[in-house]
Design an enzyme around this catalytic site. Structure first.
Site, mmCIF file in Angstrom:
data_model
loop_
_atom_site.group_PDB
_atom_site.id
_atom_site.type_symbol
_atom_site.label_atom_id
_atom_site.label_comp_id
_atom_site.label_asym_id
_atom_site.label_seq_id
_atom_site.Cartn_x
_atom_site.Cartn_y
_atom_site.Cartn_z
ATOM 1 N N LYS A 56 45.807 34.013 46.866
ATOM 2 C CA LYS A 56 45.061 35.253 47.722
ATOM 3 C C LYS A 56 44.885 35.096 49.158
ATOM 4 O O LYS A 56 44.358 33.882 49.992
ATOM 5 C CB LYS A 56 43.864 35.520 47.400
ATOM 6 N N SER A 77 47.254 44.420 43.764
ATOM 7 C CA SER A 77 45.659 43.510 43.674
ATOM 8 C C SER A 77 44.892 45.442 44.214
ATOM 9 O O SER A 77 44.819 45.284 42.706
ATOM 10 C CB SER A 77 44.955 43.383 46.192
#
Length: 587
Positions: free
Chosen positions: A190, A387
């Site tokens: 991430k 995402s």
């Protein structure tokens, strides 16, 4: 003095009357333009559709009333480009497509690939495509290389250099102002927060960026190699040599183009394709002209709903965002209307988003679940559905992505700017405190979060990640452990996501509409597009001054506009985000 005030008052009245008259005349002119453009356009036999590729191409065109007045386009919409090619293919009076390439760019290589595939499909119908450019950008050449013939101006260039991604890091910039960012995240890959918390790419991020940049480039090489009959090794060697600055004659030698011609000479080539005499006029239509031709709608309705941009929750966040947004409150209402519309038999969600608010993504996910109970839902992924963009996709009955779509990135994070040093040390602000409970001062600007407070935030973010992961596991019918192995915020190309079952099929919007009709057991069908674009009055009254203001800033700041807007609004985003990097670049 009395006469002076009378003159001032008369001048003000005159200005007001003049403004009113000009406004009325302007409105009448615009209504005339709108009315004149709304008729059905006829197509002459032996016609050519001209694709004028200049400016930028976004998911949908966002032309405004001011654009109509000034004559400046609001950009090209991928939706209109694909529709015009499809209609040209189906119209028996259209013989071919002429691509007039200029300084053109798209939001992603997936969008370019979608147009390229549509042109390839057009050629399979037995019609021809001819491309010409004074110069070609790399992405435009990739698109144009699918043509039967590719021509270049004798003094032109072909930009050919390969791909790169250059993330930007602001940690040290913020430190100069006494600002730090405290971070809570789940997912080794991430990478969005790295922009604010690091000064270089993490090993995990470098791994995934290398994979998807290489994968996109491989698709470009494969497409050009097959169309131009040039080996991939040669194309790579020329990129290494930066043939952008080669003599134009070399492009012919390399077989990248079929000839060096001026504009008037290309017209002769087109006339030969149409079997026209030298003095004959070429019957031609623009893409917008093509969209105004007759198009018969048969069968039942399949709704195509466009959701693109940052995912936000409510109007306040929409107002501070740059560009189009996916406002969860509006999207949920729209999907509910489609759910209750008996005329709509299936829904295609066209998603192009790098995510945003995790909370807003959850709300849209829930509405998709409700919609799916009444009619089939198919997701068509554009340049990006990652995402939060993947969060709102994962529950669909079927997911279709382009090979170069960026997707996955299953992970979330929370970023919390600490401005205490800016306030206390740089500006000299003093704080004192009275509180009733141990954590009454939680979130104060006078200090960063302490370790106990961060532990609460870590648990909150972890809970959000587990929910996201469960949504994916349930939607994709995968065990939690299998999802965890491909999650951790990892960004995947569409072609790789297919192998790990994050998507079901590779293809474009037409494939998604076809699949939705199949799931709804429709023999005859047509697509309708939602949400409807702003009508005349909405466009006239809705935020045109703000748009002009932002356009002025954008022309002045260029690539730095996104960075400026991001820093200005960084403390106004939802604390918990499901998104890919804020400043995403592949060039």
């Amino acid at each position: 003095m009395k006469e002076f005030f009378k003159m001032v008052f008369a001048t003000m009245v005159g200005m007001l009357l003049f403004g009113l008259v000009m406004t009325i005349l302007g409105v009448m002119c615009i209504i005339g333009m709108v009315a004149s453009g709304s008729g059905t356009r006829s197509v002459e036999n032996n016609s050519v559709m001209v694709m004028n590729l200049t400016g930028s191409m976004e998911e949908r065109s966002e032309g405004s009333v001011l654009d109509m007045i000034t004559g400046e386009g609001g950009g090209i919409g991928l939706d209109e480009v694909l529709a015009s090619i499809r209609m040209a293919k189906e119209n028996e009076d259209i013989r071919g497509i002429y691509i007039e390439a200029g300084m053109f760019g798209a939001d992603s290589y997936a969008s370019i690939q979608a147009v390229r595939n549509a042109l390839s499909d057009f050629r399979k119908s037995g019609k021809w495509v001819i491309a010409y450019g004074d110069s070609y950008t790399q992405s435009t050449y990739y698109l144009a290389s699918v043509a039967d013939k590719v021509y270049l101006n004798p003094q032109g260039q072909i930009d050919w250099h390969g791909l790169s991604s250059e993330p930007m890091f602001l940690k040290d910039v913020l430190a100069k102002f006494g600002v730090k960012v405290q971070l809570s995240k789940v997912g080794a890959y991430k990478s969005a927060p790295e922009m604010f918390t690091s000064d270089k790419m993490s090993d995990a991020n470098r791994e995934q960026v290398t994979a998807y940049v290489t994968g996109i480039w491989d698709n470009v090489l494969k497409g050009v190699s097959e169309s131009r009959k040039i080996s991939v090794d040669s194309l790579n060697a020329w990129a290494d040599r930066l043939i952008t600055f080669d003599a134009p004659e070399n492009y012919v030698k390399y077989k990248l183009v079929d000839g060096l011609l001026y504009t008037d000479e290309v017209k002769k080539v087109v006339k030969e394709q149409l079997a026209l005499a030298e003095d004959d006029r070429i019957p031609r239509l623009s893409m917008s002209d093509m969209l105004q031709t007759k198009y018969k709608r048969n069968g039942e309705e399949v709704a195509v709903y466009y959701a693109y941009g940052d995912i936000v929750d409510g109007n306040a966040q929409s107002m501070m965002a740059q560009g189009h947004v996916i406002d969860a409150q509006e999207v949920c209402k729209d999907l509910e209307r489609l759910m209750n519309d008996d005329e709509v038999k299936a829904v295609v969600l066209r998603i192009n988003s790098g995510g945003g608010s995790a909370y807003a993504s959850e709300q849209i996910w829930h509405q998709v679940e409700m919609l799916k109970q009444k009619k089939p839902v198919v997701v068509s992924m554009g340049g990006m559905a990652a995402s939060g963009g993947y969060y709102i996709s994962c529950g669909a009955n079927w997911i279709i992505a382009e090979p170069t779509t960026l997707t996955g990135s299953i992970g979330i994070f929370g970023m919390f700017p600490d401005v205490s040093q800016l306030l206390t040390e740089k500006l000299g602000v003093k704080f004192d405190e009275v509180k009733t409970n141990k954590n009454s001062g939680f979130g104060t600007m006078s200090r960063p979060f302490n370790s106990e407070e961060m532990s609460y935030l870590d648990a909150y973010v972890e809970r959000g990640y587990q929910l996201f992961r469960k949504r994916v596991a349930d939607g994709r019918k995968l065990p939690i452990d299998s999802v965890e192995a491909i999650a951790q915020g990892h960004v995947w190309l569409g072609q790789d996501a297919l192998k790990i079952k994050l998507v079901d099929e590779l293809g474009g919007l037409d494939s998604a509409v076809k699949k939705a009709a199949q799931l709804a057991n429709l023999e005859e069908y047509h697509a309708s597009y939602y949400p409807g674009k702003k009508d005349f009055l909405e466009s006239l009254l809705g935020g045109q001054l703000q748009k002009s203001y932002l356009d002025e800033w954008r022309s002045s700041l260029g690539d730095y506009m996104q960075l400026f807007t991001l820093m200005k609004n960084m403390n106004m985003h939802n604390a918990i985000q499901a998104r890919v990097p804020y400043y995403f670049n592949i060039r």
